[in-house]
Design a protein around this motif. Sequence first.
Motif, short mmCIF file in Angstrom:
data_model
loop_
_atom_site.label_atom_id
_atom_site.label_comp_id
_atom_site.label_asym_id
_atom_site.label_seq_id
_atom_site.Cartn_x
_atom_site.Cartn_y
_atom_site.Cartn_z
N LEU A 198 30.74 -14.45 -21.30
CA LEU A 198 30.43 -13.47 -22.27
C LEU A 198 29.13 -12.69 -21.89
CD1 LEU A 198 31.27 -12.38 -24.86
CD2 LEU A 198 29.52 -13.58 -25.96
N ASP A 199 28.20 -13.33 -21.19
CA ASP A 199 26.78 -12.62 -20.65
C ASP A 199 27.21 -11.66 -19.41
OD1 ASP A 199 25.56 -14.03 -22.69
OD2 ASP A 199 24.65 -15.53 -21.03
N ARG A 200 28.19 -12.06 -18.64
CA ARG A 200 28.66 -11.03 -17.77
C ARG A 200 29.27 -9.79 -18.23
NH1 ARG A 200 31.84 -14.74 -13.83
NH2 ARG A 200 31.84 -13.26 -12.25
N LEU A 201 30.03 -9.95 -19.13
CA LEU A 201 30.91 -9.03 -19.73
C LEU A 201 29.86 -8.08 -20.45
CD1 LEU A 201 34.00 -10.78 -21.20
CD2 LEU A 201 34.00 -9.11 -19.10
N ALA A 202 28.84 -8.88 -21.14
CA ALA A 202 28.11 -7.92 -21.89
C ALA A 202 26.85 -7.04 -20.72
CB ALA A 202 26.83 -8.78 -22.73
N THR A 203 27.00 -7.46 -19.62
CA THR A 203 26.11 -6.76 -18.63
C THR A 203 26.90 -5.43 -18.31
OG1 THR A 203 24.84 -8.68 -17.53
CG2 THR A 203 25.41 -6.86 -16.17
N TYR A 204 28.52 -5.79 -18.09
CA TYR A 204 29.34 -4.87 -17.95
C TYR A 204 29.20 -3.69 -18.95
CZ TYR A 204 34.14 -3.20 -16.60
OH TYR A 204 35.41 -2.65 -16.30
N GLU A 205 29.36 -4.08 -20.11
CA GLU A 205 29.37 -3.05 -21.21
C GLU A 205 28.00 -2.34 -21.07
OE1 GLU A 205 28.70 -2.63 -25.88
OE2 GLU A 205 27.77 -4.09 -24.75
N ALA A 206 26.82 -2.84 -21.02
CA ALA A 206 25.66 -2.16 -20.97
C ALA A 206 25.83 -1.09 -19.83
CB ALA A 206 24.43 -3.00 -20.69
N LEU A 207 26.17 -1.45 -18.68
CA LEU A 207 26.30 -0.55 -17.50
C LEU A 207 27.44 0.43 -18.00
CD1 LEU A 207 26.19 -3.15 -14.60
CD2 LEU A 207 24.50 -1.21 -15.14
N LEU A 208 28.35 0.03 -18.60
CA LEU A 208 29.47 1.27 -19.09
C LEU A 208 28.58 2.22 -20.00
CD1 LEU A 208 32.41 2.29 -19.28
CD2 LEU A 208 32.61 0.55 -21.37
N ARG A 209 27.73 1.91 -21.01
CA ARG A 209 27.17 2.84 -22.05
C ARG A 209 26.07 3.54 -21.18
NH1 ARG A 209 28.56 1.85 -27.00
NH2 ARG A 209 29.69 -0.04 -27.60
N LYS A 210 25.67 2.91 -20.28
CA LYS A 210 24.55 3.81 -19.27
C LYS A 210 25.07 4.80 -18.42
CE LYS A 210 20.89 2.97 -15.72
NZ LYS A 210 20.37 1.99 -14.92
N TRP A 211 26.28 4.49 -17.76
CA TRP A 211 26.76 5.39 -16.95
C TRP A 211 27.83 6.45 -17.45
CZ3 TRP A 211 27.68 4.79 -11.18
CH2 TRP A 211 26.81 4.03 -10.52
N ASN A 212 28.13 6.32 -18.77
CA ASN A 212 29.30 6.96 -19.14
C ASN A 212 28.97 8.49 -19.68
OD1 ASN A 212 32.05 6.51 -19.95
ND2 ASN A 212 31.47 7.48 -21.76
N PRO A 213 27.58 8.69 -19.93
CA PRO A 213 27.30 10.06 -20.32
C PRO A 213 27.36 10.97 -18.96
CG PRO A 213 25.84 8.79 -21.39
CD PRO A 213 26.51 7.72 -20.39
N THR A 214 27.25 10.15 -17.97
CA THR A 214 27.12 11.11 -16.57
C THR A 214 28.40 11.41 -15.77
OG1 THR A 214 25.05 10.08 -16.09
CG2 THR A 214 25.95 11.17 -14.45
N ILE A 215 29.24 10.21 -15.85
CA ILE A 215 30.47 10.41 -15.23
C ILE A 215 32.16 10.23 -16.06
CG2 ILE A 215 29.58 9.87 -13.03
CD1 ILE A 215 30.74 7.07 -13.26
N ASN A 216 31.69 10.12 -17.47
CA ASN A 216 33.01 10.19 -18.34
C ASN A 216 33.86 8.91 -17.90
OD1 ASN A 216 34.33 10.87 -20.59
ND2 ASN A 216 35.54 12.29 -19.17
N LEU A 217 33.36 8.06 -18.07
CA LEU A 217 34.30 6.84 -17.68
C LEU A 217 35.42 6.40 -18.74
CD1 LEU A 217 31.23 4.62 -16.45
CD2 LEU A 217 33.39 5.21 -14.95
#
Length: 202
Positions: free
Chosen positions: A17-36
Amino acid sequence: MTPADFQSLFGVPRETLDRLATYEALLRKWNPTINLVSRTTLADAWARHFADSAQLFALVPPVTHTLVDLGSGAGFPGLVLAILGVPEVHLVESDQRKGAFLREVARATGAPVTVHTARIEAAKVPSADVVSARALADLSDLLPMAVRILKPGGICLFPKGKTAADELTRAGDSWTMRVERFPSRTDPAATLLRLSDISRRD
């Protein structure tokens, strides 16, 4: 859906779950820039993306070693399946910026993935026990891409929306296959397709 809801639904250990939470945090960080992913689905990412991908894990045969995920985009479902325990996952994504995101998530989470930033037809990937693809193309277009890399006896996992039945009908004009349908746990209108014994009609 919260991370706790996800953990309750899938019974994953805290470390996963912690690894997936890291993934989710990166998704939120990168999404405004590259529209994932779309902003509307990002608001409920644990249900719309993480749970939607994780539900496929139960359909992966226990003997699976290699999974190839086509058109990986933000990594759903392939990167989630790698974090959940598929031993070797290859993510095929032609967009260089999305490829950089996938590599960063893999680095941060320790996921056993190889990222191929190439068009699907040009990607040099190993033969796969499982081929997956989510929201990539119509089944008639997916099957030629998948069978090129599928091992004998391998399977395809394709989440589909309300068009699943129509896509199967169209694909049946050119292909024979064993079709298993499973209800989605995240979308009542969706179907999870597990396809095997795939071959072109003469």
